[in-house]
Design an enzyme around this catalytic site. Structure first.
Site, PDB file in Angstrom:
ATOM      1  N   ALA A 132       5.489   8.216  -8.378  1.00 60.43           N
ATOM      2  CA  ALA A 132       4.797   9.510  -8.244  1.00 60.43           C
ATOM      3  C   ALA A 132       3.592   9.549  -9.188  1.00 60.43           C
ATOM      4  O   ALA A 132       2.484   9.115  -8.797  1.00 60.43           O
ATOM      5  CB  ALA A 132       5.774  10.647  -8.517  1.00 60.43           C
ATOM      6  N   ARG A 133       3.782  10.040 -10.384  1.00 52.54           N
ATOM      7  CA  ARG A 133       2.744  10.034 -11.411  1.00 52.54           C
ATOM      8  C   ARG A 133       3.417   9.764 -12.748  1.00 52.54           C
ATOM      9  O   ARG A 133       4.535  10.248 -12.996  1.00 52.54           O
ATOM     10  CB  ARG A 133       2.013  11.376 -11.478  1.00 52.54           C
ATOM     11  CG  ARG A 133       0.973  11.593 -10.373  1.00 52.54           C
ATOM     12  CD  ARG A 133      -0.240  10.672 -10.542  1.00 52.54           C
ATOM     13  NE  ARG A 133      -1.273  10.894  -9.548  1.00 52.54           N
ATOM     14  CZ  ARG A 133      -1.372  10.284  -8.363  1.00 52.54           C
ATOM     15  NH1 ARG A 133      -0.474   9.369  -8.028  1.00 52.54           N
ATOM     16  NH2 ARG A 133      -2.369  10.533  -7.554  1.00 52.54           N
ATOM     17  N   HIS A 172       0.266   0.631 -10.424  1.00 55.44           N
ATOM     18  CA  HIS A 172      -0.098   1.760  -9.545  1.00 55.44           C
ATOM     19  C   HIS A 172      -0.589   1.243  -8.177  1.00 55.44           C
ATOM     20  O   HIS A 172      -1.728   1.509  -7.768  1.00 55.44           O
ATOM     21  CB  HIS A 172      -1.163   2.651 -10.205  1.00 55.44           C
ATOM     22  CG  HIS A 172      -1.209   4.045  -9.635  1.00 55.44           C
ATOM     23  ND1 HIS A 172      -1.550   5.153 -10.369  1.00 55.44           N
ATOM     24  CD2 HIS A 172      -0.962   4.499  -8.382  1.00 55.44           C
ATOM     25  CE1 HIS A 172      -1.523   6.234  -9.598  1.00 55.44           C
ATOM     26  NE2 HIS A 172      -1.169   5.857  -8.376  1.00 55.44           N
ATOM     27  N   ILE A 173       0.294   0.522  -7.491  1.00 58.32           N
ATOM     28  CA  ILE A 173      -0.090  -0.100  -6.220  1.00 58.32           C
ATOM     29  C   ILE A 173       0.811   0.322  -5.055  1.00 58.32           C
ATOM     30  O   ILE A 173       0.819  -0.333  -4.008  1.00 58.32           O
ATOM     31  CB  ILE A 173      -0.091  -1.654  -6.320  1.00 58.32           C
ATOM     32  CG1 ILE A 173       1.264  -2.180  -6.820  1.00 58.32           C
ATOM     33  CG2 ILE A 173      -1.233  -2.138  -7.193  1.00 58.32           C
ATOM     34  CD1 ILE A 173       1.421  -3.698  -6.718  1.00 58.32           C
ATOM     35  N   GLU A 222      -2.417   5.306 -17.918  1.00 61.97           N
ATOM     36  CA  GLU A 222      -2.836   4.083 -17.228  1.00 61.97           C
ATOM     37  C   GLU A 222      -4.253   3.697 -17.643  1.00 61.97           C
ATOM     38  O   GLU A 222      -5.097   4.579 -17.795  1.00 61.97           O
ATOM     39  CB  GLU A 222      -2.782   4.309 -15.709  1.00 61.97           C
ATOM     40  CG  GLU A 222      -1.374   4.552 -15.232  1.00 61.97           C
ATOM     41  CD  GLU A 222      -1.287   4.920 -13.753  1.00 61.97           C
ATOM     42  OE1 GLU A 222      -2.306   4.837 -13.062  1.00 61.97           O
ATOM     43  OE2 GLU A 222      -0.203   5.293 -13.310  1.00 61.97           O
ATOM     44  N   GLY A 267       9.198  15.767  -0.032  1.00 60.13           N
ATOM     45  CA  GLY A 267       8.000  15.922   0.793  1.00 60.13           C
ATOM     46  C   GLY A 267       7.901  14.733   1.737  1.00 60.13           C
ATOM     47  O   GLY A 267       8.906  14.072   2.026  1.00 60.13           O
ATOM     48  N   ARG A 268       6.672  14.458   2.175  1.00 58.90           N
ATOM     49  CA  ARG A 268       6.496  13.383   3.160  1.00 58.90           C
ATOM     50  C   ARG A 268       7.034  12.043   2.654  1.00 58.90           C
ATOM     51  O   ARG A 268       7.778  11.345   3.355  1.00 58.90           O
ATOM     52  CB  ARG A 268       5.003  13.226   3.500  1.00 58.90           C
ATOM     53  CG  ARG A 268       4.445  14.356   4.316  1.00 58.90           C
ATOM     54  CD  ARG A 268       2.940  14.228   4.404  1.00 58.90           C
ATOM     55  NE  ARG A 268       2.340  14.563   3.123  1.00 58.90           N
ATOM     56  CZ  ARG A 268       1.479  15.559   2.927  1.00 58.90           C
ATOM     57  NH1 ARG A 268       1.075  16.276   3.927  1.00 58.90           N
ATOM     58  NH2 ARG A 268       0.990  15.806   1.725  1.00 58.90           N
ATOM     59  N   ILE A 269       6.667  11.674   1.417  1.00 54.55           N
ATOM     60  CA  ILE A 269       7.065  10.354   0.914  1.00 54.55           C
ATOM     61  C   ILE A 269       8.559  10.341   0.575  1.00 54.55           C
ATOM     62  O   ILE A 269       9.277   9.386   0.905  1.00 54.55           O
ATOM     63  CB  ILE A 269       6.196   9.936  -0.297  1.00 54.55           C
ATOM     64  CG1 ILE A 269       4.722   9.842   0.144  1.00 54.55           C
ATOM     65  CG2 ILE A 269       6.667   8.608  -0.883  1.00 54.55           C
ATOM     66  CD1 ILE A 269       3.727   9.647  -0.990  1.00 54.55           C
TER      67      ILE A 269
HETATM   68  C1  DGY Z   1      -2.163   8.606  -4.405  1.00 58.44           C
HETATM   69  O1  DGY Z   1      -2.694   8.538  -3.299  1.00 58.44           O
HETATM   70  O2  DGY Z   1      -2.015   9.680  -4.988  1.00 58.44           O
HETATM   71  C2  DGY Z   1      -1.685   7.338  -5.029  1.00 58.44           C
HETATM   72  O3  DGY Z   1      -1.209   7.498  -6.298  1.00 58.44           O
HETATM   73  C3  DGY Z   1      -2.724   6.262  -4.956  1.00 58.44           C
HETATM   74  O4  DGY Z   1      -2.724   5.876  -3.663  1.00 58.44           O
END
Ligand code: DGY
Length: 322
Positions: free
Chosen positions: A235-236, A283-284, A265, A153-155
């Site tokens: 991601a997650r 998560h930064i 988390e 995807g975008r990222i």
């Molecule tokens: C998101 O935007 O989903 C990130 O995990 C936090 O910026």
């Protein structure tokens, strides 16, 4: 109309909302308990939420008169979107603005893990550096290696683009194949999951958290990876089996990992805290000042648009707008 902002955001977002609506601003970082949330949402039409606020079907089922839930994140696995749609509540997120920032950070983790930057810092800082030696903190090369991306995807695309600059071979796997023009621009080759795991020197995760991607990477997948491979997760957390990753790192079945997100988390699997071949971050990945400010104002704009009867720019459930 009244808006609830559930947690501290950049002040510009609150100022903007205050110029239009009555605002109940929870200006702290703790977040509301489910009981507090249930109280504070009474009489509110708009909610600006964050990824730590859980809006499951039960919570959403109790909302009365709420028209919009504007999440300050691109990910929205904290919100049951079908339940919101059933209640006619618009749900929005904050895409695009964080794409490059997050890709930068995935690369920061990749490079730190590959070249053992954090270990090097600890080594110098603790006074252990006594002499130069031929293989002192020797890591893995990046230039010319193979980068495997789950989720183009975008990222994922932004991460791949950076990989091109490092002369890398780019492999990807996704639920849907990307358009040919994207594949060509990125020089990215679509492969099945096992091929990606077997051939990649770096495996970077950029899928949303869904039932289909939960524990995408567990013991069987880690066993397919090269012993020199490095896993990156921005991601997650639940996209990987954290205990399995910790065990694989300990046994050196993979070389290293860079993890920004975790299953529960802010808890982190205790074994990960003992290992030196993992770079951990809280998560930064999207946390540059400019990006987090823009995410805050974007959510406020989405919220205001919905309350003023304009279609929000980042509407996730267009069915509510039909
Ligand atoms: C998101 O935007 O989903 C990130 O995990 C936090 O910026």
């Amino acid at each position: 109309m009244k808006v609830l902002v559930t947690k501290r955001v950049f002040p510009e977002a609150v100022e903007y909302l205050r110029s239009k609506f009555e605002v109940d601003y929870v200006s702290t970082d703790e977040g509301l308990t489910p009981q507090e949330l249930a109280q504070r949402v009474k009489g509110v039409q708009g909610i600006v939420s964050q990824l730590t606020d859980k809006f499951d079907a039960t919570v959403i089922g109790r909302l009365e008169g709420v028209k919009v839930l504007a999440n300050v994140a691109v990910g929205y696995d904290n919100i049951d979107v079908p339940a919101a749609t059933a209640k006619g509540i618009a749900v929005t997120n904050t895409p695009d603005v964080l794409t490059e920032t997050t890709a930068d950070f995935a690369w920061a983790l990749l490079m730190s893990a590959a070249r053992r930057v954090v270990e090097g810092h600890a080594f110098v800082h603790s006074g252990q550096w006594k002499r130069w030696t031929i293989d002192l903190l020797a890591g893995q090369d990046i230039f010319g290696k193979t980068l495997g991306i789950f989720g183009l995807g975008r990222i994922g695309q932004a991460v791949a683009r950076r990989g091109r600059g490092f002369g890398m071979t780019i492999l990807y796997n996704d639920a849907q194949r990307a358009p040919e023009s994207i594949e060509q621009e990125l020089g990215a080759r679509f492969v099945d999951k096992d091929t990606l795991l077997r051939e990649s020197d770096y495996v970077s995760l950029h899928v949303p958290l869904t039932e289909g991607t939960r524990k995408l990477i567990g013991t069987p997948e880690l066993n397919l990876m090269k012993p020199t491979a490095i896993l990156i997760n921005t991601a997650r957390g639940p996209v990987v089996d954290e205990a399995a990753v910790a065990e694989a790192l300990k046994a050196r079945r993979i070389a290293a990992a860079g993890l920004d997100v975790f299953e529960k988390e802010p808890s982190v699997h205790p074994l990960l805290l003992e290992l030196t071949n993992v770079v951990l971050a809280p998560h930064i990945a999207s946390a540059s000042v400019d990006t987090r400010r823009r995410m805050s104002t974007m959510a406020a704009e989405n919220c205001a648009a919905a309350l003023e009867g304009r279609r929000p720019a980042n509407l996730l459930n267009p069915a509510v707008w039909a």
